[in-house]
Design a protein around this motif. Structure first.
Motif, PDB file in Angstrom:
ATOM      1  N   ALA A 151     -43.841  40.181 -13.584  1.00  0.00           N
ATOM      2  CA  ALA A 151     -44.911  39.313 -14.089  1.00  0.00           C
ATOM      3  C   ALA A 151     -45.588  38.527 -12.979  1.00  0.00           C
ATOM      4  O   ALA A 151     -46.512  37.760 -13.246  1.00  0.00           O
ATOM      5  N   GLY A 152     -45.113  38.695 -11.731  1.00  0.00           N
ATOM      6  CA  GLY A 152     -45.767  38.053 -10.608  1.00  0.00           C
ATOM      7  C   GLY A 152     -45.046  36.859 -10.020  1.00  0.00           C
ATOM      8  O   GLY A 152     -45.553  36.212  -9.106  1.00  0.00           O
ATOM      9  N   TYR A 153     -43.863  36.535 -10.505  1.00  0.00           N
ATOM     10  CA  TYR A 153     -43.133  35.377  -9.999  1.00  0.00           C
ATOM     11  C   TYR A 153     -42.230  35.760  -8.828  1.00  0.00           C
ATOM     12  O   TYR A 153     -41.636  36.842  -8.819  1.00  0.00           O
ATOM     13  N   ASP A 154     -42.132  34.861  -7.856  1.00  0.00           N
ATOM     14  CA  ASP A 154     -41.134  34.975  -6.797  1.00  0.00           C
ATOM     15  C   ASP A 154     -39.903  34.220  -7.267  1.00  0.00           C
ATOM     16  O   ASP A 154     -39.957  33.019  -7.551  1.00  0.00           O
ATOM     17  N   VAL A 155     -38.784  34.925  -7.374  1.00  0.00           N
ATOM     18  CA  VAL A 155     -37.566  34.356  -7.941  1.00  0.00           C
ATOM     19  C   VAL A 155     -36.478  34.314  -6.872  1.00  0.00           C
ATOM     20  O   VAL A 155     -36.269  35.295  -6.152  1.00  0.00           O
TER      21      VAL A 155
ATOM     22  N   SER B 181     -41.254  38.927  -6.399  1.00  0.00           N
ATOM     23  CA  SER B 181     -40.117  39.335  -5.572  1.00  0.00           C
ATOM     24  C   SER B 181     -38.842  38.671  -6.088  1.00  0.00           C
ATOM     25  O   SER B 181     -38.884  37.711  -6.853  1.00  0.00           O
ATOM     26  N   ILE B 182     -37.697  39.215  -5.640  1.00  0.00           N
ATOM     27  CA  ILE B 182     -36.387  38.631  -5.938  1.00  0.00           C
ATOM     28  C   ILE B 182     -35.618  38.510  -4.633  1.00  0.00           C
ATOM     29  O   ILE B 182     -35.530  39.463  -3.861  1.00  0.00           O
ATOM     30  N   SER B 183     -35.081  37.339  -4.383  1.00  0.00           N
ATOM     31  CA  SER B 183     -34.118  37.153  -3.303  1.00  0.00           C
ATOM     32  C   SER B 183     -32.915  36.430  -3.880  1.00  0.00           C
ATOM     33  O   SER B 183     -32.988  35.830  -4.946  1.00  0.00           O
TER      34      SER B 183
END
Length: 397
Positions: free
Chosen positions: A35-39, A62-64
């Motif tokens: 959905a466009g969130y950096d998590v 993205s996910i980190s």
């Protein structure tokens, strides 16, 4: 579209693998990334020590992830573990949030019970950051250490009844929990267990003849969750074998001794194979090798409030399911389409379902495999929930 700011996903769960909660969280944060969130996922394990990118996410976000060691270490001992989980749980997470150069736009929490929620809610209110909780169970004292009057069960119930309804938003894994928390007046979104269905590689299973031997699979921890009636499944396998049918049950997870205890110490029927624990990366291949997976549970509130991750994993692997209907399974498991439905959890009913499965032709089993996979792509792929979750989070900016 990439969103501004970042989302903190926190809780004392292992990530990205290691337990059912790991898979639940992965599905949610993958949807947010789509959905466009950096998590940034700050999990409960000890590693990695610094934020590390998680590859393979389909989306503009993205996910980190990193570990905050909120879970007691194996060397902590009973006293140290109790102090960590009943007093200090959540303090390391709050210190990590305080140390960030910019505050997150949202905090998403999974697990932790009352002590964890106490620290986290205070931080979110002080910094005016919306707190969204993911609720996946209604804990039964029979299923947790210490029983109904134990401190762990008391903490769980305090979180369910006091802290969760006071969060800004609630993600519910089932209709049961969705209906319950709507009465709190807070925004609620129902999201079943999700995973990367589209990215799962399927190995075609070849069957020959009109009545090939029936292969069943069970994967789980019936001693840990105390919901799965594996003893009933084994009893039914023995009944069908005495009828002359060729049936094999492959049990992944519990040890041979644990399975024997579930069967009251009696000799296991021929064809019951206890194969032990599997690495998470190998579970799908094991499921694909079976004609059906089996999930039989006692119809009680804990089963109806939760939602079995392994049910979704089985359909995603293209393996139909034999089950009695608990929670929202009836939305996705149609008789003789995605699997076979037992009217109840009795040995007689499960035996009847196994007899029906043994009588299916190769063509019928193949059609059910296709239907299972199609249902999973439509209902359990994390991409399908990118838009609903994105819209849900945008209520708070």
């Amino acid at each position: 579209m990439r969103r501004t700011g970042w989302v903190a996903c926190v809780g004392p769960f292992l990530f990205p693998w290691g337990e059912a909660g790991s898979r639940r969280v992965y599905g949610l944060v993958a949807s947010l990334a789509a959905a466009g969130y950096d998590v940034v996922v700050a999990g409960g394990g000890p590693e990695p020590l610094t934020s590390t990118a998680l590859p393979g996410v389909d989306g503009p976000g993205s996910i980190s992830h990193l570990g905050l060691a909120e879970r007691p270490s194996p060397e902590a001992g009973p006293l140290g573990s109790s102090v960590q989980t009943l007093v200090r749980w959540g303090q390391r997470t709050v210190r990590w949030l305080d140390a960030q150069p910019t505050k997150p736009s949202h905090v998403l929490v999974h697990g932790g019970q009352a002590q964890y929620m106490f620290h986290l809610q205070r931080w979110c209110r002080r910094h005016r950051v919306p707190l969204i909780v993911d609720v996946v169970d209604w804990f039964n004292g029979r299923h947790v250490r210490g029983g109904y009057l134990g401190p762990l069960h008391v903490s769980m119930k305090l979180a369910l009844r006091h802290y969760y309804p006071r969060c800004d938003g609630i993600i519910a894994i089932s209709s049961y929990l969705e209906d319950h928390y709507r009465r709190s007046g807070r925004p609620v979104l129902r999201v079943p267990p999700t995973l990367d269905v589209k990215g799962l590689t399927l190995e075609a299973r070849q069957t020959a003849g009109d009545a090939p031997p029936l292969t069943l699979a069970y994967a789980g921890n019936p001693h840990g969750n105390k919901k799965d009636l594996l003893g009933t499944v084994i009893e039914a396998v023995g009944n069908v074998q005495r009828d002359g049918a060729s049936v094999e049950l492959r049990v992944y997870g519990p040890t041979l001794d644990e399975v024997r205890r579930l069967f009251d110490g009696r000799p296991l029927p021929d064809g019951v194979r206890c194969l032990g624990r599997l690495p998470q990366a190998e579970v799908s291949n094991a499921l694909q090798e079976a004609d059906f997976t089996v999930l039989v549970r006692r119809p009680e509130r804990a089963a109806d409030a939760g939602f079995s991750t392994k049910f979704c994993e089985s359909l995603a692997s293209g393996t139909p399911v034999i089950a009695n209907l608990t929670s929202d399974m009836g939305r996705y498991l149609r008789p003789h389409r995605e699997g076979l439905v037992c009217r109840d959890h009795s040995v007689a009913e499960v035996t009847g379902a196994f007899r029906a499965a043994a009588g299916l032709s190769s063509a019928q089993r193949s059609m059910m495999r296709q239907a299972a996979r199609g249902q999973a792509l439509e209902s359990f792929d994390y991409r399908a929930y990118a838009e609903p979750l994105g819209r849900f989070f945008r209520q708070w900016g």
